[in-house]
Design a protein around this motif. Structure first.
Motif, mmCIF file in Angstrom:
data_model
loop_
_atom_site.group_PDB
_atom_site.id
_atom_site.type_symbol
_atom_site.label_atom_id
_atom_site.label_comp_id
_atom_site.label_asym_id
_atom_site.label_seq_id
_atom_site.Cartn_x
_atom_site.Cartn_y
_atom_site.Cartn_z
ATOM 1 N N ILE A 146 0.860 -1.184 0.000
ATOM 2 C CA ILE A 146 0.000 0.000 0.000
ATOM 3 C C ILE A 146 0.888 1.223 0.000
ATOM 4 C CG2 ILE A 146 -1.693 1.272 1.388
ATOM 5 C CD1 ILE A 146 -2.539 -1.653 2.301
ATOM 6 N N LYS A 147 0.669 2.082 -0.982
ATOM 7 C CA LYS A 147 1.543 3.263 -1.109
ATOM 8 C C LYS A 147 0.718 4.533 -1.180
ATOM 9 C CE LYS A 147 5.432 1.092 -3.415
ATOM 10 N NZ LYS A 147 6.384 1.072 -4.522
ATOM 11 N N ALA A 148 1.020 5.469 -0.306
ATOM 12 C CA ALA A 148 0.438 6.809 -0.423
ATOM 13 C C ALA A 148 1.027 7.468 -1.663
ATOM 14 C CB ALA A 148 0.754 7.622 0.820
ATOM 15 N N LEU A 188 -2.671 0.308 -4.547
ATOM 16 C CA LEU A 188 -2.572 -1.080 -4.073
ATOM 17 C C LEU A 188 -1.681 -1.786 -5.082
ATOM 18 C CD1 LEU A 188 -6.005 -2.580 -2.961
ATOM 19 C CD2 LEU A 188 -4.087 -1.830 -1.564
ATOM 20 N N GLU A 189 -0.535 -2.264 -4.621
ATOM 21 C CA GLU A 189 0.481 -2.732 -5.564
ATOM 22 C C GLU A 189 0.874 -4.172 -5.276
ATOM 23 O OE1 GLU A 189 3.562 0.135 -6.663
ATOM 24 O OE2 GLU A 189 5.042 -1.314 -5.973
ATOM 25 N N GLU A 190 1.189 -4.903 -6.361
ATOM 26 C CA GLU A 190 1.647 -6.289 -6.192
ATOM 27 C C GLU A 190 2.978 -6.308 -5.467
ATOM 28 O OE1 GLU A 190 -0.349 -8.687 -6.769
ATOM 29 O OE2 GLU A 190 -1.751 -7.266 -7.677
ATOM 30 N N TYR A 191 3.178 -7.325 -4.659
ATOM 31 C CA TYR A 191 4.421 -7.481 -3.883
ATOM 32 C C TYR A 191 5.489 -8.136 -4.748
ATOM 33 C CZ TYR A 191 7.454 -9.206 -0.135
ATOM 34 O OH TYR A 191 8.510 -9.471 0.680
ATOM 35 N N LEU A 192 6.668 -7.534 -4.780
ATOM 36 C CA LEU A 192 7.787 -8.083 -5.551
ATOM 37 C C LEU A 192 8.806 -8.693 -4.596
ATOM 38 C CD1 LEU A 192 8.437 -5.059 -7.941
ATOM 39 C CD2 LEU A 192 7.166 -7.139 -8.482
ATOM 40 N N GLU A 193 9.459 -9.747 -5.073
ATOM 41 C CA GLU A 193 10.465 -10.386 -4.222
ATOM 42 C C GLU A 193 11.811 -10.451 -4.926
ATOM 43 O OE1 GLU A 193 8.209 -13.898 -2.845
ATOM 44 O OE2 GLU A 193 9.601 -13.779 -1.143
ATOM 45 N N PRO A 195 16.428 -9.418 -4.395
ATOM 46 C CA PRO A 195 17.333 -8.402 -3.846
ATOM 47 C C PRO A 195 17.048 -7.034 -4.455
ATOM 48 C CG PRO A 195 18.518 -9.917 -5.307
ATOM 49 C CD PRO A 195 17.103 -10.417 -5.219
ATOM 50 N N GLU A 196 17.308 -6.004 -3.659
ATOM 51 C CA GLU A 196 17.060 -4.629 -4.105
ATOM 52 C C GLU A 196 18.353 -3.963 -4.525
ATOM 53 O OE1 GLU A 196 13.953 -3.455 -0.875
ATOM 54 O OE2 GLU A 196 14.477 -1.635 -1.964
ATOM 55 N N LEU A 197 18.227 -3.082 -5.493
ATOM 56 C CA LEU A 197 19.384 -2.403 -6.063
ATOM 57 C C LEU A 197 19.020 -0.949 -6.316
ATOM 58 C CD1 LEU A 197 22.156 -2.834 -7.575
ATOM 59 C CD2 LEU A 197 20.801 -3.214 -9.620
ATOM 60 N N TYR A 217 20.358 0.187 3.060
ATOM 61 C CA TYR A 217 19.701 -0.519 4.167
ATOM 62 C C TYR A 217 18.772 0.471 4.839
ATOM 63 C CZ TYR A 217 23.122 -4.269 3.643
ATOM 64 O OH TYR A 217 23.890 -5.305 3.147
ATOM 65 N N LYS A 218 17.455 0.282 4.640
ATOM 66 C CA LYS A 218 16.498 1.289 5.106
ATOM 67 C C LYS A 218 16.022 1.069 6.536
ATOM 68 C CE LYS A 218 14.550 2.822 0.726
ATOM 69 N NZ LYS A 218 14.710 1.860 -0.363
ATOM 70 N N ARG A 219 16.026 -0.183 6.993
ATOM 71 C CA ARG A 219 15.483 -0.444 8.333
ATOM 72 C C ARG A 219 16.488 -0.085 9.418
ATOM 73 N NH1 ARG A 219 11.028 -3.484 8.982
ATOM 74 N NH2 ARG A 219 9.949 -3.918 7.033
ATOM 75 N N VAL A 285 10.915 -2.009 -11.536
ATOM 76 C CA VAL A 285 11.016 -0.750 -10.807
ATOM 77 C C VAL A 285 10.139 -0.802 -9.560
ATOM 78 C CG1 VAL A 285 10.544 1.737 -10.897
ATOM 79 C CG2 VAL A 285 11.411 0.542 -12.930
ATOM 80 N N ILE A 286 10.731 -0.496 -8.398
ATOM 81 C CA ILE A 286 9.946 -0.281 -7.180
ATOM 82 C C ILE A 286 9.515 1.173 -7.149
ATOM 83 C CG2 ILE A 286 9.932 -0.307 -4.675
ATOM 84 C CD1 ILE A 286 12.282 -2.233 -4.785
ATOM 85 N N GLU A 287 10.455 2.030 -7.429
ATOM 86 C CA GLU A 287 10.143 3.462 -7.442
ATOM 87 C C GLU A 287 11.257 4.185 -8.171
ATOM 88 O OE1 GLU A 287 10.626 5.479 -3.730
ATOM 89 O OE2 GLU A 287 12.561 4.533 -3.354
ATOM 90 N N PHE A 288 10.921 5.387 -8.649
ATOM 91 C CA PHE A 288 11.946 6.297 -9.132
ATOM 92 C C PHE A 288 12.050 7.462 -8.167
ATOM 93 C CE2 PHE A 288 11.793 4.461 -13.455
ATOM 94 C CZ PHE A 288 13.149 4.474 -13.729
HETATM 95 P P1 AMP Z 1 9.733 3.228 -1.291
HETATM 96 O O1 AMP Z 1 9.330 4.239 -0.262
HETATM 97 O O2 AMP Z 1 8.892 3.218 -2.506
HETATM 98 O O3 AMP Z 1 11.223 3.248 -1.509
HETATM 99 O O4 AMP Z 1 9.507 1.817 -0.619
HETATM 100 C C1 AMP Z 1 10.146 1.484 0.578
HETATM 101 C C2 AMP Z 1 10.528 0.019 0.554
HETATM 102 O O5 AMP Z 1 9.360 -0.779 0.471
HETATM 103 C C3 AMP Z 1 11.339 -0.380 -0.656
HETATM 104 O O6 AMP Z 1 12.697 -0.121 -0.499
HETATM 105 C C4 AMP Z 1 11.046 -1.866 -0.751
HETATM 106 O O7 AMP Z 1 11.875 -2.573 0.131
HETATM 107 C C5 AMP Z 1 9.631 -1.951 -0.267
HETATM 108 N N1 AMP Z 1 8.703 -2.031 -1.407
HETATM 109 C C6 AMP Z 1 8.139 -1.020 -2.089
HETATM 110 N N2 AMP Z 1 7.356 -1.476 -3.085
HETATM 111 C C7 AMP Z 1 7.410 -2.824 -3.026
HETATM 112 C C8 AMP Z 1 6.824 -3.880 -3.791
HETATM 113 N N3 AMP Z 1 5.984 -3.658 -4.797
HETATM 114 N N4 AMP Z 1 7.121 -5.150 -3.435
HETATM 115 C C9 AMP Z 1 7.948 -5.410 -2.387
HETATM 116 N N5 AMP Z 1 8.535 -4.463 -1.647
HETATM 117 C C10 AMP Z 1 8.277 -3.177 -1.956
#
Ligand code: AMP
Ligand code: GLY
Length: 433
Positions: A146-148, A188-193, A195-197, A217-219, A285-288
């Motif tokens: 879920i993304k605002a 409402l977005e599909e979950y991707l699995e 490694p992140e880059l 590393y965001k957490r 793409v997760i985000e730009f």
């Molecule tokens: P963002 O604020 O868009 O960078 O998202 C924060 C974090 O949420 C990302 O770094 C990912 O780890 C995770 N994330 C965002 N979108 C997805 C997605 N569609 N599937 C899985 N993880 C996601």
């Protein structure tokens, strides 16, 4: 050249550091800057969100190029205001920065142009979103993301592993408006699995030059536990970012996105930052983002190499739309590991004003980029933020860069200082996380 860097984090300190190595530079200012930028630049007490005041200051001080660090001023149109004052600026217009400032707009642009990204549906109405959630419940299609829509300081994404969590997130964002106007529209977005880059690219709207890849590393806590933060560490390059993979990302994602933005009437000049997930179906793409990432910038810029390693020349060519005339940047074979030292309590409430000691005991080749630091009247460096420093070490391989970073961060002290212990551990044989 007289240069102004806008922002006050470790990213901006790293930008100041890289720019200050350029033979083109004659004077460097940073607004508002921090205790670290003060060593390389003259800090100027401007508010980055007061665009006209920033532009007037730049015009009054004969600034040749202004480099914008943070997302908020870009999304708000600082570049447009500078341009209206006839000033040269590195960064996208508000229209192009929508790729970051509106997740819904960005998602549509990607989907319309066949750029690989997670499928998503946009809702402006809670009842409709909730109905979609109920339908998903019958299929058991979880997790869901879920993304605002708007900028939400890293708090706009919830990964819900069940319907109850998802419903609560929708209610918080859409009904209780916990993120303010950023939550008027939700994806409402599909979950991707996978490694992140993070892959940054300089683009002037016609040419794309990818920079070196990195992982962040965001957490807050080891093992990716705890709340999201602005970033607790990064390294470059990840071993899984092969030449073929990077070429695929450039041709299937970066170039098409640059073209799509131009076609949409919003040509992008600046730093395009692709947050990618390497799924079994390829990179998605997760985000730009429309700016340099933090803390990736702190580990990417020190790897800029050779005669092409003049960041200022590259940023100027980008701002002037003549990137094609520049050689593509090349990268040092040495690798980098950056660990963030944070204040106790961050990303929640934390105390400031703690004296920082030990910086004078670090090895000469270690870089320390300041974020929340400040110098008191008597010259003492003290903490002034949640993320305080990024300690960046280089090495011939990640094991040595990592060991070097941790050996040095341990020599720094401030009351309540903490850091993650697992930055780049996955790159080192014998570590499993
Ligand atoms: P963002 O604020 O868009 O960078 O998202 C924060 C974090 O949420 C990302 O770094 C990912 O780890 C995770 N994330 C965002 N979108 C997805 C997605 N569609 N599937 C899985 N993880 C996601
Ligand atoms: N590294 C994450 C960001 O800059 O948004």
């Amino acid at each position: 050249m007289r240069v102004l860097v806008i922002g006050g984090g470790a990213r901006e300190h790293a930008l100041c550091w890289a720019v200050s190595r350029s033979p083109l530079l004659t004077a460097l200012y940073c607004a508002p800057g921090n205790g670290g930028t003060a060593q390389l630049a003259t800090n100027v007490p401007l508010n980055p969100m007061e665009f006209a005041a920033c532009a007037e200051w730049a015009a009054g001080h004969a600034i040749d190029l202004t480099i914008i660090g943070p997302d908020d001023p870009l999304g708000g149109g600082i570049v447009d205001i500078f341009a209206a004052h006839g000033l040269k600026v590195f960064g996208p217009t508000a229209a192009a920065a929508r790729i970051e400032s509106s997740k819904a707009w960005a998602k549509q642009l990607l989907l319309d142009n066949g750029i690989p990204t997670a499928q998503a549906t946009r809702f402006t109405d809670y009842a409709a979103a909730e109905a979609a959630l109920r339908e998903r419940e019958t299929k058991g299609a979880f997790p869901v993301v879920i993304k605002a829509d708007g900028l939400a300081a890293g708090k706009g994404v919830v990964i819900a592993h069940d319907a109850e969590t998802a419903r609560q997130a929708l209610e918080d964002i859409m009904v209780r408006q916990t993120l303010g106007a950023a939550g008027n529209s939700v994806l409402l977005e599909e979950y991707l699995e996978g490694p992140e880059l993070s892959l940054f690219a300089l683009t002037d709207g016609a040419t794309v030059y990818p920079l070196a890849p990195a992982c962040d590393y965001k957490r807050a806590l080891d093992g990716d536990e705890g709340p999201n933060t602005g970033g607790m560490g990064a390294y470059s390059p990840p071993g899984f970012a092969t030449r073929d993979l990077l070429a695929e990302i450039e041709s299937r994602i970066l170039r098409p996105t640059m073209r799509a933005l131009a076609t949409a009437g919003a040509p992008f000049r600046g730093l395009l930052y692709a947050g990618l997930m390497l799924t079994s179906a390829g990179p998605q793409v997760i985000e730009f983002n429309a700016r340099f990432g933090d803390p990736e910038t702190q580990v990417v810029l020190p790897r800029l190499d050779g005669d092409e390693g003049d960041l200022l020349a590259l940023l100027l060519a980008t701002a002037e739309g003549r990137l094609a005339a520049m050689p593509a940047p090349t990268w040092s074979s040495s690798v980098t590991c950056g660990v963030v030292a944070a204040s106790a309590g961050y990303p929640g409430p934390f105390e400031k004003g703690k004296p920082i000691t030990g910086l004078d005991t670090l090895d000469a080749d270690v870089l320390v980029f300041h974020a929340g630091t400040q110098r008191t009247g008597d010259g003492q460096l003290v903490t002034a933020g949640g993320r305080v420093l990024t300690v960046v070490a280089r090495g011939n391989d990640m094991a040595s860069a990592r060991a070097h970073a941790y050996a040095n961060i341990a020599r720094i002290h401030f009351d309540g200082m903490r850091w993650r212990n697992d930055i780049a551990a996955r790159e080192v044989v014998g570590h499993s996380d």
